[in-house]
Design an enzyme around this catalytic site. Structure first.
Site: not given
Ligand SMILES: Nc1nc2c(c(=O)[nH]1)N=C([C@H](O)[C@H](O)COP(=O)(O)OP(=O)(O)OP(=O)(O)O)CN2
Length: 164
Positions: A15, A41, A45, A47, A85, A153
């Site tokens: 997504h 994001c 990328h 998940h 996928h 996610e």
């Molecule tokens: N409220 C939301 N914030 C974010 C979403 C979402 O769906 N709702 N999605 C993303 C991105 O898709 C991202 O892949 C996931 O973000 P994040 O948790 O920051 O990912 P990290 O792997 O960097 O997290 P760590 O803190 O390193 O575990 C962004 N935000």
């Protein structure tokens, strides 16, 4: 609800959170001290998603179940197979048309179009609405409710949708 059951599904999907902008909006004040953050994001990328659906009821069936887990699995099977996928993309995303053309031209990109930015929150609502409609169509909504949908996610990030 006297009883709740949970069925867990796993699927892989790509997504892009095209609306992400870490420089302003709700909560941005917590990030500003880090300098200008990258909106990582917005990149394409993927998940390994984990979906948890929670059904509830005040009564048990003649089989002493809220509903057989097997039926819960099958209610969502086609959708999970379709989204697995795939690349989930908002039809309002500025790159949607071009991505669609690439998908049609090369046939190696299964797109899953939605009409919202595919955040974990919005996708959790999507699955909730889908399952509620399935129960409604089967005439089961009086006996069985979708209590909530949880969408993981990443290992550290999940969203829950529980409107009632
Ligand atoms: N409220 C939301 N914030 C974010 C979403 C979402 O769906 N709702 N999605 C993303 C991105 O898709 C991202 O892949 C996931 O973000 P994040 O948790 O920051 O990912 P990290 O792997 O960097 O997290 P760590 O803190 O390193 O575990 C962004 N935000």
């Amino acid at each position: 609800m006297k009883w709740q059951i949970t069925k867990v599904f796993n699927f892989e999907a790509g997504h892009r959170v095209w609306k992400q902008n870490l420089t302003y909006g709700r909560g941005a004040q917590f990030t500003q001290k880090e300098g200008v953050p990258q909106n990582k994001c917005v990149n394409l990328h993927g998940h390994s998603y984990t979906l948890e659906v929670v059904l509830g009821s005040d009564t048990l069936s003649e089989q002493d179940m809220v509903m057989d887990f097997y039926h819960v699995k099958n209610a969502l099977k086609d959708l999970i197979d379709t989204i697995d996928h795939s690349f989930i993309i908002d039809i309002n995303d500025p790159i949607y048309q071009e991505l669609k053309e690439v998908a049609e031209k090369y046939g190696a990109l299964k797109i899953f179009p939605v009409d919202f930015c595919p955040t974990a929150e919005a996708l959790a609502k999507y699955f909730y609405d889908f399952l509620k409609k399935k129960l409604q169509e089967a005439g089961l909504l009086g006996e069985v409710r979708v209590v909530k949908v949880v969408l993981w996610e990443t290992k550290t990030s999940k969203a829950e949708y529980m409107p009632e």
